[in-house]
Write a protein that holds these residues in place. Sequence first.
Motif, PDB file in Angstrom:
ATOM      1  N   PHE A 107     -14.926  20.305 -15.892  1.00 10.40           N
ATOM      2  CA  PHE A 107     -15.008  19.949 -17.200  1.00 10.40           C
ATOM      3  C   PHE A 107     -14.632  21.478 -18.036  1.00 10.40           C
ATOM      4  N   GLY A 108     -13.746  22.084 -17.763  1.00  7.03           N
ATOM      5  CA  GLY A 108     -13.197  23.389 -18.341  1.00  7.03           C
ATOM      6  C   GLY A 108     -14.002  24.520 -17.907  1.00  7.03           C
ATOM      7  N   LEU A 109     -15.107  24.444 -17.262  1.00 10.22           N
ATOM      8  CA  LEU A 109     -15.917  25.776 -16.750  1.00 10.22           C
ATOM      9  C   LEU A 109     -15.720  26.091 -15.466  1.00 10.22           C
ATOM     10  N   ASP A 110     -15.381  27.495 -15.287  1.00  8.60           N
ATOM     11  CA  ASP A 110     -14.961  27.768 -14.225  1.00  8.60           C
ATOM     12  C   ASP A 110     -16.197  27.901 -13.215  1.00  8.60           C
ATOM     13  N   LEU A 111     -15.893  27.469 -11.997  1.00  9.08           N
ATOM     14  CA  LEU A 111     -17.265  27.427 -11.063  1.00  9.08           C
ATOM     15  C   LEU A 111     -17.784  28.480 -10.620  1.00  9.08           C
ATOM     16  N   TRP A 112     -16.963  29.767 -10.402  1.00  2.59           N
ATOM     17  CA  TRP A 112     -17.438  30.714 -10.072  1.00  2.59           C
ATOM     18  C   TRP A 112     -17.803  31.850 -11.215  1.00  2.59           C
ATOM     19  N   ASP A 113     -17.228  31.767 -12.325  1.00  3.84           N
ATOM     20  CA  ASP A 113     -17.428  32.549 -13.313  1.00  3.84           C
ATOM     21  C   ASP A 113     -18.896  32.253 -14.079  1.00  3.84           C
ATOM     22  N   ASN A 114     -18.922  30.791 -14.276  1.00  3.94           N
ATOM     23  CA  ASN A 114     -20.156  30.199 -14.898  1.00  3.94           C
ATOM     24  C   ASN A 114     -20.761  29.201 -14.076  1.00  3.94           C
ATOM     25  N   PRO A 115     -21.357  29.886 -12.964  1.00  2.00           N
ATOM     26  CA  PRO A 115     -21.743  28.774 -12.016  1.00  2.00           C
ATOM     27  C   PRO A 115     -23.010  27.843 -12.388  1.00  2.00           C
ATOM     28  N   THR A 116     -23.805  28.459 -13.141  1.00  2.00           N
ATOM     29  CA  THR A 116     -25.076  27.632 -13.661  1.00  2.00           C
ATOM     30  C   THR A 116     -24.692  26.533 -14.461  1.00  2.00           C
ATOM     31  N   LEU A 117     -23.858  26.626 -15.259  1.00  3.21           N
ATOM     32  CA  LEU A 117     -23.605  25.350 -16.247  1.00  3.21           C
ATOM     33  C   LEU A 117     -22.622  24.453 -15.617  1.00  3.21           C
ATOM     34  N   ALA A 118     -21.693  25.025 -14.670  1.00  5.05           N
ATOM     35  CA  ALA A 118     -20.779  24.177 -13.935  1.00  5.05           C
ATOM     36  C   ALA A 118     -21.609  23.196 -13.041  1.00  5.05           C
ATOM     37  N   LYS A 119     -22.474  23.852 -12.266  1.00  2.00           N
ATOM     38  CA  LYS A 119     -23.208  23.012 -11.034  1.00  2.00           C
ATOM     39  C   LYS A 119     -24.217  22.109 -11.865  1.00  2.00           C
ATOM     40  N   ARG A 120     -24.579  22.303 -13.204  1.00  2.00           N
ATOM     41  CA  ARG A 120     -25.388  21.313 -13.560  1.00  2.00           C
ATOM     42  C   ARG A 120     -24.572  20.026 -13.920  1.00  2.00           C
ATOM     43  N   LYS A 121     -23.407  20.004 -14.017  1.00  2.00           N
ATOM     44  CA  LYS A 121     -22.478  18.813 -14.059  1.00  2.00           C
ATOM     45  C   LYS A 121     -22.093  17.943 -12.637  1.00  2.00           C
ATOM     46  N   ILE A 122     -22.578  18.600 -11.661  1.00  2.00           N
ATOM     47  CA  ILE A 122     -22.098  18.116 -10.241  1.00  2.00           C
ATOM     48  C   ILE A 122     -23.232  17.613  -9.624  1.00  2.00           C
ATOM     49  N   GLY A 123     -23.082  16.431  -8.881  1.00  2.00           N
ATOM     50  CA  GLY A 123     -24.118  15.664  -7.931  1.00  2.00           C
ATOM     51  C   GLY A 123     -23.248  15.904  -6.593  1.00  2.00           C
ATOM     52  N   VAL A 124     -23.949  16.484  -5.520  1.00  2.00           N
ATOM     53  CA  VAL A 124     -23.390  16.754  -4.330  1.00  2.00           C
ATOM     54  C   VAL A 124     -24.010  15.881  -3.109  1.00  2.00           C
ATOM     55  N   LEU A 125     -23.120  15.273  -2.211  1.00  2.00           N
ATOM     56  CA  LEU A 125     -23.493  14.817  -1.170  1.00  2.00           C
ATOM     57  C   LEU A 125     -22.741  15.500   0.024  1.00  2.00           C
ATOM     58  N   PRO A 126     -23.385  16.312   0.803  1.00  2.00           N
ATOM     59  CA  PRO A 126     -22.555  17.314   1.643  1.00  2.00           C
ATOM     60  C   PRO A 126     -22.422  16.800   2.936  1.00  2.00           C
TER      61      PRO A 126
END
Length: 336
Positions: A147-166
């Motif tokens: 959603f426009g957020l760089d996953l590695w430059d801004n990991p905290t905000l970006a990961k809030r938007k993700i749910g993961v089943l690894p």
Amino acid sequence: MLEAPDAPPSVEPQVEDALVDDVVEAAIIEEIVVEPIAVEPEAEPEPEPEPEPEPEPEPKKPAAKKRPVRRTAPASPAAKAAPAEVALSVQGLSKYFGGSPAVDAIDLEVSAGSFFGIVGPNGAGKTTTLSMITGLLRPDDGVVRVFGLDLWDNPTLAKRKIGVLPDRLRLFDRLTGSEFLYHAGALRGLDRPTIAQRSADLSAAFGLEHSMHRLVSDYSAGMTKKIAIAAAMIHAPRLLVLDEPFESVDPVSTSVVLDVLRRFTQAGGTVVLSSHSMELTERVCDAIAIIVDGRVLAEGQLADVLDGKSLEQRFVELAGGEAAVEGMEWLQNFSD
């Protein structure tokens, strides 16, 4: 000698004159009175014509319903539809192991609200790609935006938007189902009342409400997948990334999980999943990517990728399965 007095003047002529005047005046008056005055008779008013009776009004016919006229505004450059929001953007994503590329400059774009499937043969790089997309594995090259957020430059905000089943699901299986969901919610910063409410909603949606007191280690494969997906959804992410969510899951549990995921996408959520089930992927996904040897060979809307074929036929065609079978005529000569 005395003179005789003068005789008084005679009054007779005066009397006569007066009498004559009275007679003349009386004659004139009589003439005026007796002589009739001619008066013209007044003309009688003509009778007014009787008003003609007004015609009776004709009964009104029911007005016909007007069909709405659709007016189309002329097309203009300013009236073009706004582009769809991009949930996930992957550009030039690469990962090397021992000098060999496991993922080789992959580009993907997933629109918000879509059900996106990734298919490929074993060892194609699907799990490696999903691990880098979710921040579990750092790429050697490329950019991932959520959603426009760089996953590695801004990991905290970006990961809030993700749910993961690894992949290779590892759970705290010595916890009960309730404890496990509480643990997942607490890691996401949710308070106790919110965790309790969402745990109840998720357990009911996945049909686990009667098993929440049991240890996760006692769950079946399908129940384990369902509790893991519930943990991935408890913080209300906008993007769900699921690696093989239907592996070893019975058809009933698969149907329940799909119903929950469909409701999630209908509410605006986005699902990205990998699967080896071609029939299921073709049935539920609206966009797909076919990955072979770490490269994307086809990507886009389902109809565009399939090109009139089934997903299995298109996959075998791109993966080279038909060519691999050729040249094995010796299998037709059985050894005695």
